[in-house]
Design a protein around this motif. Structure first.
Motif, short mmCIF file in Angstrom:
data_model
loop_
_atom_site.label_atom_id
_atom_site.label_comp_id
_atom_site.label_asym_id
_atom_site.label_seq_id
_atom_site.Cartn_x
_atom_site.Cartn_y
_atom_site.Cartn_z
N ASN A 23 -38.05 60.06 -31.01
CA ASN A 23 -39.25 60.90 -31.10
C ASN A 23 -40.46 60.26 -30.41
O ASN A 23 -41.25 60.95 -29.79
CB ASN A 23 -39.59 61.17 -32.57
N THR A 24 -40.56 58.95 -30.52
CA THR A 24 -41.74 58.28 -29.94
C THR A 24 -41.69 58.25 -28.42
O THR A 24 -42.71 58.43 -27.76
CB THR A 24 -41.83 56.82 -30.47
N TYR A 25 -40.50 58.04 -27.86
CA TYR A 25 -40.43 57.76 -26.42
C TYR A 25 -39.75 58.86 -25.60
O TYR A 25 -39.61 58.71 -24.39
CB TYR A 25 -39.71 56.43 -26.18
N LYS A 26 -39.33 59.95 -26.23
CA LYS A 26 -38.55 60.95 -25.47
C LYS A 26 -39.34 61.54 -24.29
O LYS A 26 -38.76 61.74 -23.22
CB LYS A 26 -38.01 62.04 -26.39
N ASN A 27 -40.62 61.82 -24.49
CA ASN A 27 -41.39 62.45 -23.41
C ASN A 27 -41.51 61.54 -22.20
O ASN A 27 -41.34 61.97 -21.06
CB ASN A 27 -42.78 62.87 -23.90
N MET A 28 -41.81 60.29 -22.48
CA MET A 28 -41.99 59.33 -21.38
C MET A 28 -40.67 59.07 -20.66
O MET A 28 -40.61 59.03 -19.43
CB MET A 28 -42.56 58.03 -21.97
N VAL A 29 -39.59 58.92 -21.45
CA VAL A 29 -38.26 58.68 -20.86
C VAL A 29 -37.87 59.89 -20.01
O VAL A 29 -37.42 59.75 -18.87
CB VAL A 29 -37.22 58.40 -21.97
N PHE A 30 -38.10 61.08 -20.55
CA PHE A 30 -37.76 62.30 -19.81
C PHE A 30 -38.59 62.38 -18.52
O PHE A 30 -38.08 62.73 -17.46
CB PHE A 30 -38.00 63.54 -20.67
N SER A 31 -39.86 62.05 -18.65
CA SER A 31 -40.75 62.12 -17.50
C SER A 31 -40.29 61.19 -16.37
O SER A 31 -40.26 61.59 -15.20
CB SER A 31 -42.17 61.76 -17.96
N ILE A 32 -39.92 59.96 -16.73
CA ILE A 32 -39.43 59.01 -15.71
C ILE A 32 -38.18 59.58 -15.04
O ILE A 32 -38.06 59.61 -13.81
CB ILE A 32 -39.14 57.62 -16.34
N ALA A 33 -37.25 60.06 -15.87
CA ALA A 33 -35.99 60.60 -15.33
C ALA A 33 -36.27 61.81 -14.44
O ALA A 33 -35.66 61.96 -13.37
CB ALA A 33 -35.06 60.98 -16.47
N SER A 69 -41.00 49.03 -22.65
CA SER A 69 -40.69 48.60 -21.28
C SER A 69 -39.19 48.44 -21.08
O SER A 69 -38.65 48.81 -20.04
CB SER A 69 -41.38 47.27 -20.96
N TRP A 70 -38.54 47.88 -22.12
CA TRP A 70 -37.08 47.70 -22.05
C TRP A 70 -36.39 49.05 -21.93
O TRP A 70 -35.50 49.24 -21.10
CB TRP A 70 -36.63 46.96 -23.33
N LEU A 71 -36.84 50.02 -22.73
CA LEU A 71 -36.26 51.37 -22.72
C LEU A 71 -36.50 52.07 -21.38
O LEU A 71 -35.59 52.68 -20.81
CB LEU A 71 -36.86 52.19 -23.87
N TYR A 72 -37.74 51.97 -20.88
CA TYR A 72 -38.08 52.63 -19.61
C TYR A 72 -37.28 52.02 -18.46
O TYR A 72 -36.90 52.70 -17.51
CB TYR A 72 -39.58 52.53 -19.30
N ARG A 73 -37.02 50.72 -18.58
CA ARG A 73 -36.24 50.04 -17.53
C ARG A 73 -34.79 50.57 -17.53
O ARG A 73 -34.22 50.81 -16.48
CB ARG A 73 -36.26 48.53 -17.78
N ILE A 74 -34.26 50.78 -18.73
CA ILE A 74 -32.89 51.34 -18.84
C ILE A 74 -32.88 52.73 -18.18
O ILE A 74 -32.00 53.07 -17.41
CB ILE A 74 -32.43 51.45 -20.31
N CYS A 75 -33.92 53.52 -18.50
CA CYS A 75 -34.01 54.88 -17.96
C CYS A 75 -34.13 54.84 -16.44
O CYS A 75 -33.43 55.58 -15.73
CB CYS A 75 -35.24 55.57 -18.57
N HIS A 76 -34.99 53.96 -15.94
CA HIS A 76 -35.18 53.82 -14.50
C HIS A 76 -33.86 53.48 -13.80
O HIS A 76 -33.48 54.13 -12.83
CB HIS A 76 -36.24 52.75 -14.23
N ASN A 77 -33.15 52.50 -14.34
CA ASN A 77 -31.88 52.07 -13.72
C ASN A 77 -30.83 53.18 -13.78
O ASN A 77 -30.11 53.41 -12.81
CB ASN A 77 -31.34 50.82 -14.41
N THR A 78 -30.77 53.88 -14.92
CA THR A 78 -29.80 54.97 -15.07
C THR A 78 -30.10 56.09 -14.07
O THR A 78 -29.20 56.60 -13.40
CB THR A 78 -29.83 55.53 -16.51
N ALA A 79 -31.38 56.45 -13.98
CA ALA A 79 -31.76 57.55 -13.08
C ALA A 79 -31.57 57.15 -11.62
O ALA A 79 -31.09 57.94 -10.81
CB ALA A 79 -33.21 57.94 -13.34
N MET A 80 -31.91 55.91 -11.29
CA MET A 80 -31.77 55.46 -9.90
C MET A 80 -30.30 55.46 -9.47
O MET A 80 -29.99 55.87 -8.36
CB MET A 80 -32.36 54.05 -9.71
N SER A 81 -29.42 55.02 -10.39
CA SER A 81 -28.01 55.02 -9.99
C SER A 81 -27.48 56.45 -9.92
O SER A 81 -26.54 56.73 -9.17
CB SER A 81 -27.16 54.15 -10.91
N SER A 82 -28.10 57.36 -10.64
CA SER A 82 -27.69 58.76 -10.58
C SER A 82 -28.11 59.41 -9.26
O SER A 82 -27.37 60.23 -8.72
CB SER A 82 -28.31 59.51 -11.77
N VAL A 83 -29.29 59.07 -8.76
CA VAL A 83 -29.77 59.72 -7.51
C VAL A 83 -29.28 59.01 -6.25
O VAL A 83 -29.41 59.54 -5.16
CB VAL A 83 -31.31 59.83 -7.43
#
Lengths: 187, 133
Positions: A23-33, A69-83
């Motif tokens: 709930n706390t980080y879903k918007n930011m994680v979604f936004s990065i993705a 930061s740890w969570l956003y980094r996971i999201c960044h890496n996941t999204a980057m490998s996806s694109v």
């Protein structure tokens, strides 16, 4: 209750406590993705994958670091490998643009309806490269500092500054082109 | 170069009109469902009753017993098939073991039993930690 306590609860088997992080980080994680993929459905899948990876790796999370930061980094890496598989051809932009154009663009956009503003700006954002789009939106929309952007993307501060500078100029150049074609269409 | 933008910055003003993307309303529910599935998967993942170290001890002791039973002379440089077969056949009618071989056998079985008991206790602990869904 602080984040470390929620982490302890999850590690002790209280899985429901993990919803605090979702709930706390879903918007930011979604936004990065979304900024990386440019696709809402894919962004949602990546955001889900990010939280599942975080849950699985929670035991290895270094408590000295910032959870976000740890969570956003996971999201960044996941999204980057996806694109990485899907290459997009970006417009060739010459970012030589006068500083005055920035304000002129803003004035011109203010004349448009809200939905048209949104569409036009998102169209322009899509023409930026992945890193440019991500850095400019993290900085301006998500209000992340240069250090935080460095932690999320792994780019150096110097590189982030260059990307930020270039992406601002590119964005305004694209907007100027889009606005002039918009005016031509209306007239 | 700017370290922090100003609200008057035209780039900020333009981008703030782009609208903030947000996930679907069911996002949290969907993620938590997946997380709960992952949690259960984690709990029921296969753990062998006898771990690798115990298997290594068992193999070493069994080799020791076999060597003692065959009364092999490790210094012999030539291998005599007849002697070897005699040793094998002589092992079956009456197996005579020395006291250290007997102790080794007891230790192996004790190690297996202790290992099984410990693994069972751990499995019970992990099961009791699974929350009720």
């Amino acid at each position: 209750m602080d984040e470390n306590q929620y982490i302890d609860q999850v590690l002790q088997g209280n899985v429901d406590s993990f919803s605090y992080f979702v709930n706390t980080y879903k918007n930011m994680v979604f936004s990065i993705a979304y900024r990386i993929t440019n696709d809402e459905n894919r962004a949602e899948e990546i955001a889900q994958e990010t939280f599942i990876k975080a849950f699985k790796g929670l035991g290895n999370f270094n408590r000295q670091a910032k959870f976000s930061s740890w969570l956003y980094r996971i999201c960044h890496n996941t999204a980057m490998s996806s694109v990485r598989q899907k290459k997009h051809k970006y417009l060739e932009i010459n970012p030589d643009i006068e500083q005055d154009t920035f304000s002129e663009n803003n004035d011109a956009i203010n004349q448009l309806y809200r939905e048209d503003q949104k569409e036009l700006i998102n169209k322009a954002l899509k023409e930026l490269s992945v890193n440019e789009r991500l850095v400019i939106t993290l900085f301006y929309l998500e209000e992340q500092s240069l250090d935080e952007i460095n932690e999320i993307t792994g780019l150096t501060i110097a590189n982030i500054k260059v990307i930020l500078h270039r992406s601002r100029r590119k964005l305004h150049t694209i907007l100027k082109q889009l606005l002039s074609s918009e005016i031509t269409t209306i007239s | 170069m700017i370290e922090k933008y100003s609200k008057d910055d035209p780039t900020y003003q333009i981008l703030s009109k782009s609208g903030n993307p947000s996930p679907s309303d069911e996002f949290t529910v969907n993620v938590m469902e997946q997380i709960k599935i992952e949690a259960v998967k984690k709990q029921i993942s296969y753990t062998p009753l006898i771990n690798k170290n115990v298997w290594a001890i068992i193999i070493i002791v069994l080799l020791g017993i076999t060597a003692a039973g065959f009364n092999l002379d490790f210094k012999t440089e030539t291998f005599d098939m007849d002697n070897f077969m005699d040793s094998v056949f002589s092992l079956f009618p009456v197996i005579q073991v020395s006291s250290w071989v007997g102790i080794s056998i007891i230790l192996v079985f004790a190690a297996i039993v202790v290992n099984i008991v410990i693994e069972n206790i751990n499995i019970r602990k992990r099961r009791s930690a699974i929350p009720f869904f």
